[in-house]
Structure formats: C-alpha cells, structure tokens
Design an enzyme around this catalytic site. Structure first.
Site, PDB file in Angstrom:
ATOM      1  N   CYS A 153      15.482  11.150   9.430  1.00 40.64           N
ATOM      2  CA  CYS A 153      16.710  10.977  10.211  1.00 40.64           C
ATOM      3  C   CYS A 153      16.591  11.767  11.523  1.00 40.64           C
ATOM      4  O   CYS A 153      16.152  12.922  11.509  1.00 40.64           O
ATOM      5  CB  CYS A 153      17.887  11.486   9.392  1.00 40.64           C
ATOM      6  SG  CYS A 153      19.398  11.565  10.356  1.00 40.64           S
ATOM      7  N   GLU A 211      15.111  18.283   2.303  1.00 43.29           N
ATOM      8  CA  GLU A 211      15.330  18.574   3.724  1.00 43.29           C
ATOM      9  C   GLU A 211      15.012  20.037   4.040  1.00 43.29           C
ATOM     10  O   GLU A 211      14.355  20.348   5.046  1.00 43.29           O
ATOM     11  CB  GLU A 211      16.792  18.267   4.081  1.00 43.29           C
ATOM     12  CG  GLU A 211      17.100  18.527   5.549  1.00 43.29           C
ATOM     13  CD  GLU A 211      18.584  18.481   5.860  1.00 43.29           C
ATOM     14  OE1 GLU A 211      19.316  17.705   5.220  1.00 43.29           O
ATOM     15  OE2 GLU A 211      19.012  19.238   6.744  1.00 43.29           O
TER      16      GLU A 211
END
Ligand code: SF4
Length: 290
Positions: free
Chosen positions: A100, A130
C-alpha cells in the site's frame, strides 16, 4: 430489527489496489507462470479461497523454495522487508509490489530517519506483517505495543543515550489515542520526540464512522477476518464504548442473540469485500434467509 450501516466500511484503497493487482497477475500468468503471494494477500478467508481456486498459491517466507525462476510473487499490502525483497529477487522471482502506498511512505520514512541518525520507536503489534516490514528499513528501531512498554524502553534508552534524537512511527491501523499515549510516555524522557503521523486516513475514517454508529445502535456486528488488525480494532472500539459487539467472518457466524436488539449496527474492516457485507446485511434484514 432496524439495521444501520457505518458511513464508511469495507475495502480501503490499499486493499482494493492489492486485490486488483493480484487479479491482473493471475490472469496474465494463467497456464504459463506460477503466481504466489508472500503470506495471505489480505486477511479475509473468502477472498483467499476465491484466489486459491484461481491458482494463486501462498508462500511461507520461512520456507522459501530454492528457486522461484519464472514465478510471479505478489508483495501484499502490508509490505515486506527490503532484505526479503532482495532474497526473492535473487531466487529469480518476478515481483509485483502491491505494498500500500501509505505503508510504503512509512517504510521510506523509517529509512530516512535512520539515515539521519534518529533512534526510532515503532508503535504497533510486534508480529504484524506491516510492523515487521517497516523494521526491515530501520533495523535498530524499538517496537512498542503500549504506553507501559514505551515508557520502559524510553527509560533504558535515556540511561544509555540521554541526548539521542528520537522519532515515533506507528502501525497505520493504530488507534489515535493509543498512539498519543505512547508518544506521551516517550516524551517524558525525550521531550523533543518527533511524532510522525502514520495513521492511515482509511483506518481513521472507519474508526470515526464506527464511533458515530455506536451512538445510534443497541448492538453491533463488525464484519471481517479475525486475523485483520483493523477489524479487531473496530471491535475493540465498539466494546470500549460499552456496546455488545461481535466480529463475524461469514453469514454462518451471525450470532442468534443479535435478533433480540431493536437497532443493530453494521461495520466492516478494510479487508472486507462488498459482497460479504451485502450478504450479511441481507440476512439481518430478512431479505435473504441464512
Ligand atoms: S488500511 Fe490504510 S494503510 Fe492499510 S492497506 Fe488500507 S489504505 Fe493502506
């Protein structure tokens, strides 16, 4: 029963983008190349099952094959470490980077702060993809999961390096008040802490919409994968507001007790597809039987 949907719910930009990139990669490689994702593409069992049927395989990063020549590997929205990216490229994989853009920004910030000599605190879930990915860009960073841990680690750092330049980055899905609590704990030792706003707008919008929804309903269903950090966070916010709330992954998971509440709210995590939200809404309102 009256059903009210959250004003903002379901797929965020990063997840929609990753799903589209994976669909395109699977189509382009059909019958010619093997296509993998490194770990599950998104935290949603239905979407993963659909991809599995189309031939998308899931690679375990701890057990990478010797060779990945002529294979396509999709990097999921959470991103990965640069070290792992290099390892995959060395094995001959063709990489499709679906990280992203918001996460990519955090990764780049972690790298530039490290290069500028900052000691970085990274607020988030230690074992989340992440957080692990960002750590790869700032290997000496201190991961902190809550204000208590932040205070403890800041104190240790202060004893060793009281004049250190410090910065704080956070997992994109962290709740703002939690982030603030962690920042305050570090600032007690390092008042000049640079606080970087890494909280994703999509996450904030969903959390804000959920808080608003809580004021209008008697109970709530949060639709999404149990592995999804942002979905779990939505559930926690609803429960913290004193609402009876459940996390459901599929229609079969709708709790029968929900029917006792006159007004029910429906929220969904950022990796929940529209079709699933619609299916659950239709069952709750009686348009479709379960
Ligand atoms: S929640 Fe935000 S950071 Fe995470 S994938 Fe979605 S848009 Fe990106």
């Amino acid at each position: 029963m009256k059903l009210i949907k959250a004003e903002v719910l379901g797929y965020c930009m990063g997840v929609r983008r990753a799903v589209t990139m994976a669909e395109e990669a699977v189509k382009a490689a059909a019958g010619v190349h093997r296509v993998y994702t490194l770990g599950p593409l998104i935290h949603n069992p239905q979407v993963l099952e659909q991809f599995r049927r189309q031939g998308l395989e899931v690679l375990d990063e701890t057990e990478l094959p010797e060779e990945l020549k002529s294979s396509v590997v999709i990097i999921r929205a959470h991103g990965i470490t640069p070290q792992l990216e290099t390892a995959l490229a060395c094995k001959g994989a063709c990489l499709v980077d679906a990280t992203c853009p918001t996460v990519k920004k955090s990764q780049m910030k972690a790298r530039s702060l490290t290069d500028a000599g900052y000691r970085i605190f990274l607020a988030g879930e230690r074992y989340h993809g992440e957080v692990i990915g960002i750590q790869g860009y700032a290997p000496a960073c201190l991961v902190v999961g809550n204000p208590g841990e932040a205070q403890e680690k800041a104190e240790i750092l202060y004893r060793r390096a009281p004049t250190a330049k410090t910065a704080l980055l956070g997992q994109t899905t962290i709740a703002p008040d939690e982030y603030q609590g962690i920042a305050q704990a570090i600032q007690a030792y390092f008042p000049n802490l640079e606080i970087i706003d890494t909280i994703c707008k999509a996450t904030r919008d969903r959390q804000h919409a959920l808080s608003k929804l809580c004021l209008q309903v008697d109970a709530l269903l949060v639709v999404g994968g149990k592995e999804s950090a942002n979905t779990r966070r939505l559930l926690a916010i609803a429960q913290a507001q004193g609402k009876q709330a459940w996390l459901v992954e599929r229609v079969a998971g709708i709790p029968p007790e929900i029917r006792a509440y006159p007004v029910v709210g429906l929220a969904a995590g950022a990796s929940t597809p529209d079709e699933l939200i619609d299916q659950i809404a239709n069952v709750l309102t009686g348009r479709v039987s379960p």
